[in-house]
Design an enzyme around this catalytic site. Structure first.
Site, mmCIF file in Angstrom:
data_model
loop_
_atom_site.group_PDB
_atom_site.id
_atom_site.type_symbol
_atom_site.label_atom_id
_atom_site.label_comp_id
_atom_site.label_asym_id
_atom_site.label_seq_id
_atom_site.Cartn_x
_atom_site.Cartn_y
_atom_site.Cartn_z
ATOM 1 N N THR B 66 0.825 -1.212 0.000
ATOM 2 C CA THR B 66 0.000 0.000 0.000
ATOM 3 C C THR B 66 0.862 1.267 0.000
ATOM 4 O O THR B 66 2.024 1.254 0.408
ATOM 5 C CB THR B 66 -0.895 0.035 1.256
ATOM 6 O OG1 THR B 66 -0.056 -0.014 2.430
ATOM 7 C CG2 THR B 66 -1.847 -1.132 1.287
ATOM 8 N N LYS B 98 8.840 3.808 2.346
ATOM 9 C CA LYS B 98 10.191 4.272 2.006
ATOM 10 C C LYS B 98 10.662 5.358 2.972
ATOM 11 O O LYS B 98 11.029 6.468 2.565
ATOM 12 C CB LYS B 98 10.277 4.738 0.551
ATOM 13 C CG LYS B 98 10.056 3.603 -0.459
ATOM 14 C CD LYS B 98 10.304 4.048 -1.889
ATOM 15 C CE LYS B 98 10.238 2.905 -2.892
ATOM 16 N NZ LYS B 98 8.905 2.269 -3.033
ATOM 17 N N THR B 105 12.899 11.243 13.718
ATOM 18 C CA THR B 105 11.771 11.593 12.840
ATOM 19 C C THR B 105 11.058 10.346 12.330
ATOM 20 O O THR B 105 9.819 10.277 12.352
ATOM 21 C CB THR B 105 12.266 12.458 11.664
ATOM 22 O OG1 THR B 105 12.860 13.643 12.200
ATOM 23 C CG2 THR B 105 11.130 12.829 10.729
ATOM 24 N N TYR B 225 10.630 -3.017 -16.374
ATOM 25 C CA TYR B 225 10.020 -4.292 -15.985
ATOM 26 C C TYR B 225 10.853 -5.519 -16.339
ATOM 27 O O TYR B 225 11.511 -5.557 -17.368
ATOM 28 C CB TYR B 225 8.631 -4.428 -16.631
ATOM 29 C CG TYR B 225 7.628 -3.433 -16.103
ATOM 30 C CD1 TYR B 225 7.199 -3.505 -14.780
ATOM 31 C CD2 TYR B 225 7.136 -2.408 -16.893
ATOM 32 C CE1 TYR B 225 6.291 -2.586 -14.275
ATOM 33 C CE2 TYR B 225 6.225 -1.475 -16.394
ATOM 34 C CZ TYR B 225 5.814 -1.580 -15.085
ATOM 35 O OH TYR B 225 4.932 -0.677 -14.586
ATOM 36 N N ARG B 244 0.147 -2.224 -11.691
ATOM 37 C CA ARG B 244 -0.740 -1.919 -12.808
ATOM 38 C C ARG B 244 -0.836 -3.063 -13.817
ATOM 39 O O ARG B 244 -1.822 -3.134 -14.557
ATOM 40 C CB ARG B 244 -0.274 -0.629 -13.484
ATOM 41 C CG ARG B 244 -0.585 0.597 -12.620
ATOM 42 C CD ARG B 244 0.088 1.860 -13.160
ATOM 43 N NE ARG B 244 1.440 2.014 -12.642
ATOM 44 C CZ ARG B 244 2.316 2.933 -13.056
ATOM 45 N NH1 ARG B 244 1.974 3.770 -14.007
ATOM 46 N NH2 ARG B 244 3.519 3.009 -12.519
#
Lengths: 278, 278
Positions: B66, B98, B105, B225, B244
């Site tokens: 996600t 990421k 932080t 890809y 996708r």
């Protein structure tokens, strides 16, 4: 004289007059107008405390650096209040998002979701590690809005991998996208990095430096500190970023004490700049 | 035989039985149980579409990746629904955040704010660029919750700076934090990287590979890809990440078509694994 020291010898006003990017120009003009090269990093999770600190330090800062993704109960009313403070105290906003994904993803992270960063943050930043596509992805959203991007060419933490050829490639990526990349998060000037020639006389990258402190050498989680004199006078950086050195560990803030620290850092940062251009 | 090919020759079940990290163990067990090494990356901004895609591909996936920060109208009810789907369809959740900031932080970004990632995401990831403090910052939040961290040792974009000594240092950072770092986002096995010896026989890093496609060579924003056979059989990676290629460009999804693509990628990924351990 190298191109790098040429830039460092110019006043903020001279540089503002020449800069083509609207966010960079506005930041340089704000610095000159307020005689402040102080960016305050507001790293708290409570929204009232977040706004209280900004309202207190705003008069002394050219730029407020945020991490909106750590704030509890965030909604766009918080951004409206932040924008009111930005107008009232005359500072710009820098969401320290450190984008670090592929072009398609960062474009969505910048424009969309709960935070809609591009709609309110004049300046944001990104890691160059994914390659140039991160810049084109962010530029597709931010350039039409007049935003500016900083690349993280170096980091002030122990064991950082942003060194050597990594830093050089970051600077060369920035050179190829100067309409949107306005400078770097770094510890020194970058105009001379990654080039052996001295032909880029008009190359003006803003250098914003975190890890600035007057009273401490570091924290337990790897952050290391330098003084405004080291950062601005000696290393030629343009903006000092100060966080906990100004507002302490958080909780209820002591307004007078925070004002005093903000004024102290502003004065030290400005004196360091004046010593540099003298 | 190198330690790297030794790991690649083992079954997911054999590796699950030995892995000490709860999130890594659960992922390996899920892969074996569902005969699926397919992670579906759900990169859409509409919450209904997000949930529809996950409900459709869930039966075929071991892991759902996600980007919750791109979803409009996000709130914790979305996470509750995601967790219901995770239980119903038996997959784990991987927020592809990421992280890329200093320790203090990232600890706040992981635990706090609107998204509260650590409270629901079994696995997350981070860039090693800030140095080891990013791992200790995230571990301070995630380890007590049984979470696992992947480091981005490589990226599949053009011009990525995560190469050479950067990749080696990422692997060595992971070796020093094996209780929390469970593997890498990478294009190949990493056990042999950054070491000349063959003594780490028990070193088992999970390798999750993005940029997997059966029908396309790349997109306009720098993504490239490779096929499941290239990624799993030839390069020894453990999990294929497909986005996708399965659900197309978004909008109203065609459930049967998306199911068909998810099943196709699951079958290709599993066949590539079976060819590897044969």
């Amino acid at each position: 004289m190298s191109s790098s020291s040429r830039i460092a010898a110019q006043t903020y006003a001279q540089r503002a007059a020449k800069h083509a990017n609207p966010a960079a120009k506005a930041l340089l003009e704000t610095i000159e107008r307020k005689q402040s090269n102080l960016c305050v990093s507001v790293d708290v999770t409570d929204r009232d405390e977040f706004l209280d600190i900004i309202d207190t330090v705003g008069p002394y800062a050219c730029l407020i650096k945020t991490h909106v993704d750590i704030i509890e109960h965030f909604d766009l009313s918080l951004i409206e209040r932040l924008q009111e403070l930005s107008s009232a105290h005359d500072f710009l906003i820098f969401e320290d998002r450190k984008f670090a994904d592929i072009g398609n993803t960062v474009a969505l992270q910048y424009s969309s979701g709960v935070h809609k960063i591009a709609s309110w943050s004049h300046i944001t930043n990104a890691h160059p590690v994914p390659g140039p596509s991160i810049i084109s992805g962010l530029a597709s959203v931010g350039k039409p809005l007049g935003r500016g991007l900083l690349l993280l060419a170096e980091m002030s933490t122990k064991g950082s991998l942003a060194t050597g050829s990594y830093t050089e490639e970051a600077v060369n990526m920035a050179r190829a996208h100067r309409d949107f990349v306005i400078g770097f998060i770094a510890q020194r000037r970058m105009e001379a990095v990654g080039t052996s020639t001295d032909t880029n006389n008009d190359e003006d990258f803003l250098i914003l430096s975190p890890g600035v402190g007057l009273d401490s050498k570091g924290d337990a989680m790897g952050q290391q500190y330098r003084t405004p004199k080291e950062v601005v006078t000696e290393s030629g950086c343009d903006v000092i970023i100060v966080g906990r050195g100004i507002y302490g560990k958080g909780g209820n803030i002591d307004v007078q004490s925070v004002q005093k620290q903000a004024e102290r850092y502003r004065n030290e940062g400005w004196a360091a700049y004046q010593a540099r251009i003298r």
